[in-house]
Write a protein that holds these residues in place. Structure first.
Motif, PDB file in Angstrom:
ATOM      1  N   PHE A  87      -8.341  -0.893  -2.487  1.00  0.00           N
ATOM      2  CA  PHE A  87      -9.326  -0.135  -3.016  1.00  0.00           C
ATOM      3  C   PHE A  87     -10.306   0.425  -1.657  1.00  0.00           C
ATOM      4  N   GLY A  88      -9.774   0.047  -0.499  1.00  0.00           N
ATOM      5  CA  GLY A  88     -10.598   0.501   0.723  1.00  0.00           C
ATOM      6  C   GLY A  88     -10.374   2.158   0.722  1.00  0.00           C
ATOM      7  N   ALA A  89     -11.437   2.596   1.444  1.00  0.00           N
ATOM      8  CA  ALA A  89     -11.217   4.149   1.694  1.00  0.00           C
ATOM      9  C   ALA A  89     -10.196   4.221   3.003  1.00  0.00           C
ATOM     10  N   ASP A  90      -9.783   5.513   3.234  1.00  0.00           N
ATOM     11  CA  ASP A  90      -9.212   5.833   4.453  1.00  0.00           C
ATOM     12  C   ASP A  90      -9.685   5.299   5.781  1.00  0.00           C
ATOM     13  N   ARG A  91     -11.056   5.419   5.773  1.00  0.00           N
ATOM     14  CA  ARG A  91     -11.554   5.155   7.146  1.00  0.00           C
ATOM     15  C   ARG A  91     -11.598   3.463   7.419  1.00  0.00           C
ATOM     16  N   ASP A  92     -11.416   2.693   6.203  1.00  0.00           N
ATOM     17  CA  ASP A  92     -11.357   1.310   6.144  1.00  0.00           C
ATOM     18  C   ASP A  92     -10.160   0.814   6.331  1.00  0.00           C
ATOM     19  N   LEU A  93      -8.897   1.509   6.114  1.00  0.00           N
ATOM     20  CA  LEU A  93      -7.625   1.118   6.200  1.00  0.00           C
ATOM     21  C   LEU A  93      -7.053   1.803   7.681  1.00  0.00           C
ATOM     22  N   ALA A  94      -7.406   2.788   8.010  1.00  0.00           N
ATOM     23  CA  ALA A  94      -6.873   3.614   9.151  1.00  0.00           C
ATOM     24  C   ALA A  94      -6.592   2.697  10.289  1.00  0.00           C
ATOM     25  N   PRO A  95      -7.832   1.691  10.720  1.00  0.00           N
ATOM     26  CA  PRO A  95      -7.578   0.962  11.894  1.00  0.00           C
ATOM     27  C   PRO A  95      -6.258   0.014  12.082  1.00  0.00           C
ATOM     28  N   LEU A  96      -5.974  -0.418  10.710  1.00  0.00           N
ATOM     29  CA  LEU A  96      -4.626  -1.248  10.366  1.00  0.00           C
ATOM     30  C   LEU A  96      -3.569  -0.680  11.015  1.00  0.00           C
ATOM     31  N   LEU A 182     -10.956  -2.931  16.375  1.00  0.00           N
ATOM     32  CA  LEU A 182      -9.810  -2.113  16.351  1.00  0.00           C
ATOM     33  C   LEU A 182     -10.139  -0.731  16.783  1.00  0.00           C
ATOM     34  N   GLY A 183     -11.548  -0.289  16.432  1.00  0.00           N
ATOM     35  CA  GLY A 183     -11.752   0.995  16.844  1.00  0.00           C
ATOM     36  C   GLY A 183     -11.948   1.949  15.705  1.00  0.00           C
ATOM     37  N   ALA A 184     -12.781   2.750  15.882  1.00  0.00           N
ATOM     38  CA  ALA A 184     -12.984   4.084  14.934  1.00  0.00           C
ATOM     39  C   ALA A 184     -12.648   5.234  14.968  1.00  0.00           C
ATOM     40  N   ASP A 185     -11.242   5.433  15.497  1.00  0.00           N
ATOM     41  CA  ASP A 185     -10.781   6.687  15.850  1.00  0.00           C
ATOM     42  C   ASP A 185     -10.723   7.474  14.791  1.00  0.00           C
ATOM     43  N   GLU A 186     -11.370   8.834  14.665  1.00  0.00           N
ATOM     44  CA  GLU A 186     -11.638   9.606  13.518  1.00  0.00           C
ATOM     45  C   GLU A 186     -10.446  10.635  13.292  1.00  0.00           C
ATOM     46  N   ARG A 187      -9.543  10.652  14.206  1.00  0.00           N
ATOM     47  CA  ARG A 187      -8.368  11.538  14.061  1.00  0.00           C
ATOM     48  C   ARG A 187      -7.141  11.038  13.322  1.00  0.00           C
ATOM     49  N   SER A 188      -6.930  12.034  12.468  1.00  0.00           N
ATOM     50  CA  SER A 188      -5.685  11.788  11.562  1.00  0.00           C
ATOM     51  C   SER A 188      -5.933  10.256  10.587  1.00  0.00           C
ATOM     52  N   VAL A 189      -7.179  10.222  10.058  1.00  0.00           N
ATOM     53  CA  VAL A 189      -7.603   9.090   9.542  1.00  0.00           C
ATOM     54  C   VAL A 189      -6.831   9.135   8.171  1.00  0.00           C
ATOM     55  N   ALA A 190      -6.748  10.226   7.467  1.00  0.00           N
ATOM     56  CA  ALA A 190      -6.077  10.302   6.110  1.00  0.00           C
ATOM     57  C   ALA A 190      -4.476   9.862   6.345  1.00  0.00           C
ATOM     58  N   ALA A 191      -3.779  10.352   7.280  1.00  0.00           N
ATOM     59  CA  ALA A 191      -2.270   9.969   7.600  1.00  0.00           C
ATOM     60  C   ALA A 191      -2.193   8.594   8.096  1.00  0.00           C
ATOM     61  N   ARG A 192      -3.025   8.173   8.835  1.00  0.00           N
ATOM     62  CA  ARG A 192      -2.943   6.602   9.271  1.00  0.00           C
ATOM     63  C   ARG A 192      -3.155   5.671   8.043  1.00  0.00           C
ATOM     64  N   ALA A 194      -2.798   6.512   4.828  1.00  0.00           N
ATOM     65  CA  ALA A 194      -1.439   6.459   4.288  1.00  0.00           C
ATOM     66  C   ALA A 194      -0.362   5.725   4.571  1.00  0.00           C
ATOM     67  N   GLY A 195      -0.025   5.697   6.037  1.00  0.00           N
ATOM     68  CA  GLY A 195       1.071   4.795   6.407  1.00  0.00           C
ATOM     69  C   GLY A 195       0.580   3.237   6.438  1.00  0.00           C
ATOM     70  N   ALA A 198       1.606   2.439   2.562  1.00  0.00           N
ATOM     71  CA  ALA A 198       2.882   2.390   2.266  1.00  0.00           C
ATOM     72  C   ALA A 198       3.508   1.054   2.920  1.00  0.00           C
ATOM     73  N   ARG A 199       2.873   0.612   4.145  1.00  0.00           N
ATOM     74  CA  ARG A 199       3.186  -0.584   4.839  1.00  0.00           C
ATOM     75  C   ARG A 199       2.799  -1.932   4.127  1.00  0.00           C
ATOM     76  N   LEU A 200       1.539  -1.806   3.639  1.00  0.00           N
ATOM     77  CA  LEU A 200       0.767  -3.177   3.251  1.00  0.00           C
ATOM     78  C   LEU A 200       0.545  -3.264   1.828  1.00  0.00           C
ATOM     79  N   VAL A 201       0.575  -2.090   1.068  1.00  0.00           N
ATOM     80  CA  VAL A 201       0.261  -2.290  -0.255  1.00  0.00           C
ATOM     81  C   VAL A 201       1.132  -2.162  -1.052  1.00  0.00           C
ATOM     82  N   LYS A 202       2.247  -1.202  -0.882  1.00  0.00           N
ATOM     83  CA  LYS A 202       3.362  -1.310  -1.696  1.00  0.00           C
ATOM     84  C   LYS A 202       4.293  -2.776  -1.540  1.00  0.00           C
ATOM     85  N   GLN A 203       4.333  -3.070  -0.281  1.00  0.00           N
ATOM     86  CA  GLN A 203       4.646  -4.235  -0.202  1.00  0.00           C
ATOM     87  C   GLN A 203       3.690  -5.445   0.525  1.00  0.00           C
TER      88      GLN A 203
END
Length: 253
Positions: A87-96, A182-192, A194-195, A198-203
């Motif tokens: 349930f984390g927002a994009d900005r919560d998950l993107a650093p991973l 890990l840093g709060a890079d605001e670039r491509s947050v949604a894409a990161r 989503a990745g 796909a890597r940690l929620v589906k599996q």
């Protein structure tokens, strides 16, 4: 077909001694999961070593989600990580997106990274570009849910609102912890993000299973059905119902 394992206790603290033989209360007792969440014969320390090598080869740091030694604490922490990942927002998950993730006890981590530190922080960030590998504990205080379920309708509706608020606070605290570490890079947050999903929620991340429970029984995803014990009733907040299961499942046959 999933295996339904009915655990006779509340969701917050299930009695380890009542579990059937095919579940072990020490993560290393049975088979764990590989990086794709599939059963693996590799002991937990080997999974940490493999995750470290993957991170090193990819030029990334290793983020260890720490599995507590205490059984009840494992349930609580698994639910907290489940809330974040599901349930984390994009900005919560993107650093991973920039780290390799593995779940491990501090005892197993220290066999690979002796300087991992003391205690059982929520996470440990390990740099893989130096020898010995520097490790930084990442910790935060997470608000706790009230136990039990309110019986009358008005109190139940208020409890649901309170749990939504607490879930948001817990997710926010973990997301903030990751951004600071890990840093709060605001670039491509949604894409990161989503990745990461796909890597940690589906599996599940290596070293854990995904599981779900609404208070009566636990279903471990991707594990075939083989048995059950008596069902106990317990209330589980909605956003905690899919969680990281930190106990091993012994493979039969």
């Amino acid at each position: 077909m999933n295996r339904r394992i009915f655990l006779g206790a509340t969701a917050a603290g299930l009695a380890v001694t009542a579990w059937p033989a095919f579940i072990r209360d020490a993560f290393g007792d049975g088979a764990a999961c590989d990086m794709d969440g599939k059963p693996s014969a590799a002991p937990p320390v080997a999974q940490v070593s493999a995750a470290f090598r993957r991170a090193q080869q990819a030029g990334k740091a290793l983020l260890v989600l720490v599995i507590p030694a205490d059984g009840n604490a494992r349930w609580e922490r698994g639910r907290a990580f489940g809330e974040l990942l599901n349930f984390g927002a994009d900005r919560d998950l993107a650093p991973l997106a920039g780290v390799e993730v593995v779940c491990a006890t501090m005892a197993d981590l220290k066999k690979i990274v002796p300087g991992a530190g003391a205690g059982e922080p929520l996470m440990v960030l390990v740099r893989t570009d130096k020898v010995p590998a520097p490790a930084t504990p990442l910790d935060a205080s997470l608000p706790a849910y009230k136990s039990g379920r309110s019986l009358d309708r008005a109190s139940w509706e208020q409890q649901q609102k309170d749990e939504e608020k607490i879930a948001a606070q817990r997710i926010g605290a973990l997301g903030d912890l990751l951004r600071r570490a890990l840093g709060a890079d605001e670039r491509s947050v949604a894409a990161r993000a989503a990745g990461v999903r796909a890597r940690l929620v589906k599996q599940p991340p290596a070293g854990a299973h995904w599981a779900s429970s609404s208070g009566c029984g636990t279903t471990i995803e991707g594990v075939e059905e083989s048995g059950a014990v008596g069902c106990g009733m317990g209330h589980v907040p909605e956003k905690s119902r899919r969680f990281l299961y930190f106990f091993s499942v012994e493979q039969r046959g």
